[in-house]
Scaffold this active site. Sequence first.
Site, short mmCIF file in Angstrom:
data_model
loop_
_atom_site.label_atom_id
_atom_site.label_comp_id
_atom_site.label_asym_id
_atom_site.label_seq_id
_atom_site.Cartn_x
_atom_site.Cartn_y
_atom_site.Cartn_z
N SER A 161 54.31 -18.56 11.07
CA SER A 161 53.37 -19.21 10.15
C SER A 161 52.96 -18.21 9.08
O SER A 161 52.92 -16.99 9.34
CB SER A 161 52.12 -19.65 10.91
OG SER A 161 51.11 -20.06 10.00
N TYR A 175 45.55 -17.75 16.71
CA TYR A 175 46.78 -18.43 16.28
C TYR A 175 47.59 -17.52 15.35
O TYR A 175 48.79 -17.33 15.53
CB TYR A 175 46.41 -19.73 15.58
CG TYR A 175 47.56 -20.43 14.88
CD1 TYR A 175 48.46 -21.22 15.59
CD2 TYR A 175 47.74 -20.30 13.50
CE1 TYR A 175 49.51 -21.87 14.95
CE2 TYR A 175 48.79 -20.95 12.85
CZ TYR A 175 49.68 -21.72 13.57
OH TYR A 175 50.71 -22.35 12.93
P1 NAP Z 1 52.03 -30.88 15.33
O1 NAP Z 1 52.21 -31.91 14.27
O2 NAP Z 1 50.68 -30.67 15.93
O3 NAP Z 1 53.09 -31.19 16.51
C1 NAP Z 1 53.14 -30.33 17.61
C2 NAP Z 1 54.36 -30.65 18.46
O4 NAP Z 1 54.42 -29.71 19.52
C3 NAP Z 1 54.29 -32.02 19.12
O5 NAP Z 1 55.60 -32.51 19.24
C4 NAP Z 1 53.68 -31.71 20.47
O6 NAP Z 1 54.01 -32.67 21.50
C5 NAP Z 1 54.34 -30.38 20.78
N1 NAP Z 1 53.59 -29.53 21.71
C6 NAP Z 1 52.31 -29.07 21.59
N2 NAP Z 1 52.00 -28.30 22.66
C7 NAP Z 1 53.11 -28.27 23.44
C8 NAP Z 1 53.41 -27.67 24.68
N3 NAP Z 1 52.53 -26.90 25.34
N4 NAP Z 1 54.64 -27.86 25.21
C9 NAP Z 1 55.56 -28.62 24.56
N5 NAP Z 1 55.33 -29.23 23.38
C10 NAP Z 1 54.12 -29.05 22.85
O7 NAP Z 1 52.51 -29.44 14.82
P2 NAP Z 1 53.31 -29.01 13.49
O8 NAP Z 1 52.34 -28.88 12.39
O9 NAP Z 1 54.52 -29.84 13.33
O10 NAP Z 1 53.72 -27.52 13.90
C11 NAP Z 1 54.99 -27.19 14.45
C12 NAP Z 1 55.14 -25.69 14.45
O11 NAP Z 1 55.00 -25.20 13.10
C13 NAP Z 1 54.07 -24.97 15.27
O12 NAP Z 1 54.64 -23.85 15.91
C14 NAP Z 1 53.07 -24.52 14.22
O13 NAP Z 1 52.34 -23.39 14.62
C15 NAP Z 1 54.00 -24.21 13.05
N6 NAP Z 1 53.31 -24.24 11.75
C16 NAP Z 1 52.77 -25.39 11.26
C17 NAP Z 1 52.10 -25.36 10.03
C18 NAP Z 1 51.47 -26.59 9.41
O14 NAP Z 1 50.75 -26.45 8.39
N7 NAP Z 1 51.68 -27.78 9.96
C19 NAP Z 1 52.00 -24.16 9.34
C20 NAP Z 1 52.56 -23.02 9.87
C21 NAP Z 1 53.20 -23.07 11.07
P3 NAP Z 1 53.12 -34.02 21.73
O15 NAP Z 1 53.47 -34.93 20.56
O16 NAP Z 1 53.60 -34.54 23.04
O17 NAP Z 1 51.69 -33.60 21.72
#
Ligand code: NAP
Length: 266
Positions: A161, A175
Site C-alpha cells: 500500500s 496497517y
Molecule cells: P476489500 O474491498 O475490503 O476486500 C477485502 C477482501 O479480502 C475480501 O475479499 C475479503 O473477503 C478478504 N479478506 C479479508 N480478510 C480476510 C482473511 N482474514 N482471510 C481471507 N480473506 C480475507 O479490500 P480492498 O480494498 O480490495 O484491498 C485489497 C488489498 O489491497 C488489501 O491487501 C489492501 O490492504 C490493499 N490496498 C487497498 C487499498 C484501497 O484503497 N482499497 C489501498 C492500498 C492497498 P470477504 O468478502 O469474505 O470479507
Amino acid sequence: MDLIWHRQPIFLATRARSMSNTLVLTGGSRGIGAATALRAARAGYAVALTYLGNAQAASAIVEAIERGGGRALAIQADVAKADDITRLFDTVDREFGRLDALVNNAGITAQQMRVDAMDVARLQRVFDTNILGSFLCAQAAVRRMSTRYGGRGGAIVNLSSAAARLGSPGEFVDYAASKGAIDTFTLGLAKEVAGEGIRVNAVRPGLIDTDIHASSGEPGRLERLKPSVPLQRAGSADEVAAAIVWLLSDDASYVTGTCLDVAGGR
Ligand code: NAP
C-alpha cells in the site's frame, strides 16, 4: 469447508489440469481481488479465489468468470489461520493439479485511531492477516512452484500500500507498518527464489474505490483525501488489477523484487 463450483467439478478440474495456468488469489470476493480474479480469468488463468465470510460475493465472481468461459473455484479460508492455508493449497492441488501464480491480496485495516489507543487483539488481527497470511501463502506456493522442489517456476504478487511510504498517522499506523513489512518481504523473497524460476513483486495501491475505507470507520475517506492525489481522483479496483495481472505475465519477465506504485502520483 465451503467450496463453490458452479459446473461439474471433475470436468472442470480435468480441463484445468491439462490446459490452464492456475492462480491462487486470496480475498477474491470483493474490491481489488474481485477485479483481479476477473482480469486473470480473461488472461487465461484458472482462478482459485478465497474469501473470509462473504460466500455470496465470491460465488458471484465465480459465476461471472464461468459466464465468460473461464474456470474458477471459491474456497473459504482465513489467511490468518495456518490450518486454513494448508487446506486451501491441498484443495488447489486436488482440484487443479498445478500452481503457477499467487496473489497475496487479502488484507484489512481497522477502526481509525492513534497507536497509543490500539489494543493487542486489533494489532494481532492486522499483523496476522496482512503479514503472517502473506508469508504462509507464499511458503505454500514456493514449495509447489520452485524448481528446487521440482516445480515449473511461477510468479507471486503481494499487495502492499502507499501507506507503507506515508505511515498513515492518526488513522492506522499498524496497517501502514504491516505493508512496510510486505515491501521488505517482497524484496527478500524475490532474491531468495530468483534462481528457482519464481518472480516476486508487490503493487502499492493508493486511494482505491473499495469497501476497505468504510471498514476503517470513514466511508467518506476517499472524498476527503482526493485533493491530495496529484491525479485528483481515486483509482478503481480494475486499475490495480491491470498492474497485478501484468506483473504475473511473461510481459514482466525481467521484473522481480519491485514495488509498483498504482497511486495516482500520491
Ligand atoms: P476489500 O474491498 O475490503 O476486500 C477485502 C477482501 O479480502 C475480501 O475479499 C475479503 O473477503 C478478504 N479478506 C479479508 N480478510 C480476510 C482473511 N482474514 N482471510 C481471507 N480473506 C480475507 O479490500 P480492498 O480494498 O480490495 O484491498 C485489497 C488489498 O489491497 C488489501 O491487501 C489492501 O490492504 C490493499 N490496498 C487497498 C487499498 C484501497 O484503497 N482499497 C489501498 C492500498 C492497498 P470477504 O468478502 O469474505 O470479507
